[in-house]
Motif scaffolding. Structure first.
Motif, PDB file in Angstrom:
ATOM      1  N   ASP A  86       0.788  -1.222   0.000  1.00  0.00           N
ATOM      2  CA  ASP A  86       0.000   0.000   0.000  1.00  0.00           C
ATOM      3  C   ASP A  86       0.828   1.283   0.000  1.00  0.00           C
ATOM      4  OD1 ASP A  86       0.893  -0.552   2.539  1.00  0.00           O
ATOM      5  OD2 ASP A  86      -0.978  -0.029   3.560  1.00  0.00           O
ATOM      6  N   ASN A  87       2.096   1.223   0.382  1.00  0.00           N
ATOM      7  CA  ASN A  87       2.934   2.410   0.419  1.00  0.00           C
ATOM      8  C   ASN A  87       4.209   2.151  -0.403  1.00  0.00           C
ATOM      9  OD1 ASN A  87       4.587   4.579   1.040  1.00  0.00           O
ATOM     10  ND2 ASN A  87       4.040   4.592   3.220  1.00  0.00           N
ATOM     11  N   PRO A  88       4.304   2.691  -1.620  1.00  0.00           N
ATOM     12  CA  PRO A  88       5.465   2.421  -2.483  1.00  0.00           C
ATOM     13  C   PRO A  88       6.805   2.836  -1.862  1.00  0.00           C
ATOM     14  CG  PRO A  88       3.718   3.496  -3.726  1.00  0.00           C
ATOM     15  CD  PRO A  88       3.298   3.507  -2.292  1.00  0.00           C
ATOM     16  N   LYS A  89       6.832   3.934  -1.114  1.00  0.00           N
ATOM     17  CA  LYS A  89       8.097   4.364  -0.491  1.00  0.00           C
ATOM     18  C   LYS A  89       8.553   3.364   0.571  1.00  0.00           C
ATOM     19  CE  LYS A  89       7.688   9.301  -1.259  1.00  0.00           C
ATOM     20  NZ  LYS A  89       7.641  10.632  -0.667  1.00  0.00           N
ATOM     21  N   GLU A  90       7.593   2.883   1.364  1.00  0.00           N
ATOM     22  CA  GLU A  90       7.911   1.884   2.371  1.00  0.00           C
ATOM     23  C   GLU A  90       8.394   0.590   1.716  1.00  0.00           C
ATOM     24  OE1 GLU A  90       5.052   0.382   5.378  1.00  0.00           O
ATOM     25  OE2 GLU A  90       4.986   2.481   6.013  1.00  0.00           O
TER      26      GLU A  90
END
Length: 177
Positions: free
Chosen positions: A64-68
């Motif tokens: 759900d979070n590309p940076k993570e």
């Protein structure tokens, strides 16, 4: 290579998740590994180990979070590459100092050499005579695959893999007697 990885995954949602990771982040993961290894082949091997690790943990990876996700993949790749380098360095180092290498003479006579060649030929012939499912399983085990990986690649249980290996060895030993 993607095909091999996908063969290790059973669920379609896990496959699509892994395909996304592979297509989106493979380049970044390769660059991380290459920076540490400074060798193209070693970097590819390190990324391969990382991909296998990702497959094992695919259910716990959040998308759900590309940076993570990118941070996670960076850290995992770096960690796996460092582990890979350590193992590689251990393999490269000699057990003996250069001037203390013991002289190994395994054969006392030409007769023993001939018997060893005959035994090897019989073993190879017995291996070729094995049914394919036993031969493939035994060869994968000899090459160093773990039972879990062999079971996954051959679509059987670990108990069945152990059984096939046992039967293959028993057959080969019976042919050598």
């Amino acid at each position: 290579m993607l095909f091999i990885y996908l063969a290790m995954i059973d669920d379609d949602t896990q496959r699509s998740k892994f395909e996304y990771i592979y297509h989106t982040y493979y380049g970044m993961m390769y660059r991380v590994a290459y920076e540490l290894t400074k060798d193209q082949r070693l970097a590819e091997d390190a990324v391969h180990e990382t991909m296998v690790n990702i497959i094992e943990d695919i259910d716990t990876i959040r998308m759900d979070n590309p940076k993570e996700l990118k941070s996670y993949l960076y850290v995992v790749t770096k960690s796996k590459t460092i582990d890979f380098i350590r193992r590689w360095e251990k393999r490269k180092t000699s057990l003996y100092p250069a001037d203390e290498v013991p002289e190994i003479n395994n054969f006392d006579s030409p007769d023993e050499i001939a018997l060893t060649k005959i035994t090897l030929q019989k073993a190879l012939q017995a291996l070729n005579e094995l049914p394919e499912k036993y031969r493939i399983t035994l060869v994968m085990k000899i090459k160093g695959y773990k039972l879990k990986d062999i079971a996954c690649l051959t679509n059987t249980s670990e108990a069945n893999v152990k059984n096939r290996i046992h039967r293959a060895r028993k057959y080969i030993f019976s042919k050598l007697k």
